[in-house]
Design a protein around this motif. Structure first.
Motif, mmCIF file in Angstrom:
data_model
loop_
_atom_site.group_PDB
_atom_site.id
_atom_site.type_symbol
_atom_site.label_atom_id
_atom_site.label_comp_id
_atom_site.label_asym_id
_atom_site.label_seq_id
_atom_site.Cartn_x
_atom_site.Cartn_y
_atom_site.Cartn_z
ATOM 1 N N ASN A 93 0.821 -1.203 0.000
ATOM 2 C CA ASN A 93 0.000 0.000 0.000
ATOM 3 C C ASN A 93 0.859 1.258 0.000
ATOM 4 O OD1 ASN A 93 -1.755 -2.083 0.512
ATOM 5 N ND2 ASN A 93 -2.685 -1.155 2.292
ATOM 6 N N SER A 94 2.062 1.137 -0.539
ATOM 7 C CA SER A 94 3.003 2.239 -0.505
ATOM 8 C C SER A 94 3.526 2.524 -1.915
ATOM 9 C CB SER A 94 4.162 1.891 0.429
ATOM 10 O OG SER A 94 5.103 2.921 0.468
ATOM 11 N N ALA A 95 3.468 3.795 -2.313
ATOM 12 C CA ALA A 95 4.002 4.173 -3.613
ATOM 13 C C ALA A 95 5.509 3.997 -3.619
ATOM 14 C CB ALA A 95 3.630 5.624 -3.920
ATOM 15 N N GLY A 96 6.075 3.684 -4.785
ATOM 16 C CA GLY A 96 7.522 3.534 -4.883
ATOM 17 C C GLY A 96 7.925 2.698 -6.077
ATOM 18 N N VAL A 97 9.209 2.362 -6.113
ATOM 19 C CA VAL A 97 9.773 1.511 -7.155
ATOM 20 C C VAL A 97 10.194 0.202 -6.493
ATOM 21 C CG1 VAL A 97 11.611 1.261 -8.868
ATOM 22 C CG2 VAL A 97 10.543 3.496 -8.494
ATOM 23 N N TYR A 98 9.768 -0.906 -7.077
ATOM 24 C CA TYR A 98 9.973 -2.216 -6.477
ATOM 25 C C TYR A 98 10.641 -3.177 -7.450
ATOM 26 C CZ TYR A 98 6.548 -0.594 -3.063
ATOM 27 O OH TYR A 98 5.894 0.124 -2.100
ATOM 28 N N THR A 99 11.341 -4.180 -6.891
ATOM 29 C CA THR A 99 11.838 -5.302 -7.682
ATOM 30 C C THR A 99 11.484 -6.600 -6.953
ATOM 31 O OG1 THR A 99 14.024 -5.118 -6.659
ATOM 32 C CG2 THR A 99 13.753 -4.140 -8.849
ATOM 33 N N LEU A 100 11.213 -7.617 -7.735
ATOM 34 C CA LEU A 100 10.922 -8.952 -7.221
ATOM 35 C C LEU A 100 12.167 -9.808 -7.409
ATOM 36 C CD1 LEU A 100 8.951 -11.192 -6.243
ATOM 37 C CD2 LEU A 100 8.377 -11.545 -8.663
ATOM 38 N N HIS A 101 12.585 -10.496 -6.349
ATOM 39 C CA HIS A 101 13.765 -11.355 -6.372
ATOM 40 C C HIS A 101 13.320 -12.778 -6.043
ATOM 41 C CE1 HIS A 101 16.654 -7.890 -6.090
ATOM 42 N NE2 HIS A 101 15.486 -7.332 -5.804
ATOM 43 N N ILE A 102 13.714 -13.744 -6.900
ATOM 44 C CA ILE A 102 13.299 -15.135 -6.729
ATOM 45 C C ILE A 102 14.529 -16.031 -6.808
ATOM 46 C CG2 ILE A 102 11.831 -16.989 -7.619
ATOM 47 C CD1 ILE A 102 10.295 -14.759 -9.143
ATOM 48 N N ASP A 103 14.608 -17.002 -5.898
ATOM 49 C CA ASP A 103 15.677 -17.998 -5.918
ATOM 50 C C ASP A 103 15.105 -19.294 -6.484
ATOM 51 O OD1 ASP A 103 17.671 -19.851 -5.488
ATOM 52 O OD2 ASP A 103 18.024 -19.291 -3.405
ATOM 53 N N ASN A 129 5.225 2.157 -9.005
ATOM 54 C CA ASN A 129 3.849 2.178 -8.519
ATOM 55 C C ASN A 129 3.621 3.477 -7.753
ATOM 56 O OD1 ASN A 129 1.243 1.239 -7.702
ATOM 57 N ND2 ASN A 129 2.131 0.830 -5.707
ATOM 58 N N GLU A 130 2.780 4.339 -8.281
ATOM 59 C CA GLU A 130 2.511 5.623 -7.610
ATOM 60 C C GLU A 130 1.246 5.580 -6.754
ATOM 61 O OE1 GLU A 130 0.046 5.662 -11.219
ATOM 62 O OE2 GLU A 130 2.089 5.072 -10.837
ATOM 63 N N LEU A 131 0.525 4.466 -6.774
ATOM 64 C CA LEU A 131 -0.738 4.362 -6.047
ATOM 65 C C LEU A 131 -0.539 3.811 -4.634
ATOM 66 C CD1 LEU A 131 -2.975 2.837 -8.861
ATOM 67 C CD2 LEU A 131 -2.625 5.243 -8.282
ATOM 68 N N THR A 132 -1.496 4.109 -3.763
ATOM 69 C CA THR A 132 -1.460 3.569 -2.406
ATOM 70 C C THR A 132 -2.653 2.660 -2.149
ATOM 71 O OG1 THR A 132 -2.563 5.550 -1.564
ATOM 72 C CG2 THR A 132 -0.158 5.532 -1.488
ATOM 73 N N ASP A 133 -3.390 2.299 -3.201
ATOM 74 C CA ASP A 133 -4.509 1.364 -3.062
ATOM 75 C C ASP A 133 -3.991 0.013 -2.567
ATOM 76 O OD1 ASP A 133 -5.227 3.398 -4.981
ATOM 77 O OD2 ASP A 133 -7.001 2.218 -5.452
ATOM 78 N N SER A 134 -4.801 -0.674 -1.774
ATOM 79 C CA SER A 134 -4.476 -2.032 -1.379
ATOM 80 C C SER A 134 -4.355 -2.891 -2.636
ATOM 81 C CB SER A 134 -5.583 -2.576 -0.472
ATOM 82 O OG SER A 134 -5.334 -3.908 -0.148
ATOM 83 N N GLN A 135 -3.314 -3.686 -2.724
ATOM 84 C CA GLN A 135 -3.071 -4.578 -3.862
ATOM 85 C C GLN A 135 -2.762 -3.832 -5.158
ATOM 86 O OE1 GLN A 135 -3.120 -8.102 -3.432
ATOM 87 N NE2 GLN A 135 -3.276 -7.552 -1.295
ATOM 88 N N SER A 136 -2.301 -2.580 -5.075
ATOM 89 C CA SER A 136 -2.020 -1.827 -6.305
ATOM 90 C C SER A 136 -0.856 -2.426 -7.093
ATOM 91 C CB SER A 136 -1.753 -0.357 -5.995
ATOM 92 O OG SER A 136 -0.663 -0.217 -5.117
ATOM 93 N N LEU A 137 0.023 -3.153 -6.426
ATOM 94 C CA LEU A 137 1.088 -3.901 -7.081
ATOM 95 C C LEU A 137 1.183 -5.238 -6.343
ATOM 96 C CD1 LEU A 137 3.316 -3.806 -9.248
ATOM 97 C CD2 LEU A 137 4.848 -2.897 -7.493
ATOM 98 N N ARG A 138 1.017 -6.331 -7.080
ATOM 99 C CA ARG A 138 0.969 -7.648 -6.440
ATOM 100 C C ARG A 138 1.763 -8.649 -7.269
ATOM 101 N NH1 ARG A 138 -2.936 -11.818 -6.948
ATOM 102 N NH2 ARG A 138 -4.197 -10.455 -8.248
ATOM 103 N N PHE A 139 2.403 -9.590 -6.579
ATOM 104 C CA PHE A 139 3.210 -10.619 -7.214
ATOM 105 C C PHE A 139 2.673 -11.979 -6.815
ATOM 106 C CE2 PHE A 139 5.769 -6.949 -6.143
ATOM 107 C CZ PHE A 139 6.391 -6.655 -7.346
ATOM 108 N N SER A 140 2.758 -12.951 -7.732
ATOM 109 C CA SER A 140 2.362 -14.313 -7.377
ATOM 110 C C SER A 140 3.317 -15.310 -8.023
ATOM 111 C CB SER A 140 0.917 -14.610 -7.789
ATOM 112 O OG SER A 140 0.819 -14.791 -9.183
ATOM 113 N N LEU A 141 3.590 -16.383 -7.298
ATOM 114 C CA LEU A 141 4.386 -17.502 -7.791
ATOM 115 C C LEU A 141 3.507 -18.732 -7.707
ATOM 116 C CD1 LEU A 141 6.562 -15.420 -6.713
ATOM 117 C CD2 LEU A 141 8.032 -17.398 -6.456
ATOM 118 N N LYS A 142 3.495 -19.524 -8.777
ATOM 119 C CA LYS A 142 2.681 -20.726 -8.798
ATOM 120 C C LYS A 142 3.446 -21.824 -9.527
ATOM 121 C CE LYS A 142 -1.804 -22.475 -10.348
ATOM 122 N NZ LYS A 142 -3.031 -22.146 -11.068
ATOM 123 N N GLN A 143 3.682 -22.921 -8.829
ATOM 124 C CA GLN A 143 4.313 -24.048 -9.491
ATOM 125 C C GLN A 143 3.216 -24.866 -10.145
ATOM 126 O OE1 GLN A 143 7.082 -26.310 -7.169
ATOM 127 N NE2 GLN A 143 7.368 -27.803 -8.801
#
Length: 89
Positions: free
Chosen positions: A1-11, A59-73
């Protein structure tokens, strides 16, 4: 719920032959909007370079779930896949 720039890191080191992992990024475009898939990456089998890092996602928005990530095997032996999201700005 926070505006900013994000990266996703996966091992992906735990992936074995025959395993398939889907990684999705969802984003809301305007305040009050609907989260829609923005990116899809599919990794299968043993990875030569196990650490995966997304492009920076703004992501400039503060809406809940404004940027979301999912991993699915989706195929293979169930694996624990470590991951994290970092905020850069």
């Amino acid at each position: 719920n926070s505006a900013g720039v994000y990266t996703l890191h996966i091992d992906t080191n735990a992936l074995g032959a025959g395993d398939v992992l889907e990684v999705r990024v969802y984003q809301i475009i305007i305040t009050g909007g609907t989260a829609r898939m923005e990116q899809l990456a599919v990794y299968s089998g043993i990875q030569d370079i196990p650490i995966k890092v997304s492009e920076p996602l703004s992501n400039e928005l503060t809406d809940s779930q404004s940027l979301r990530f999912s991993l699915k095997q989706t195929f293979g032996t169930g694996r624990a896949i470590p991951w994290k999201v970092l905020k850069h700005a």
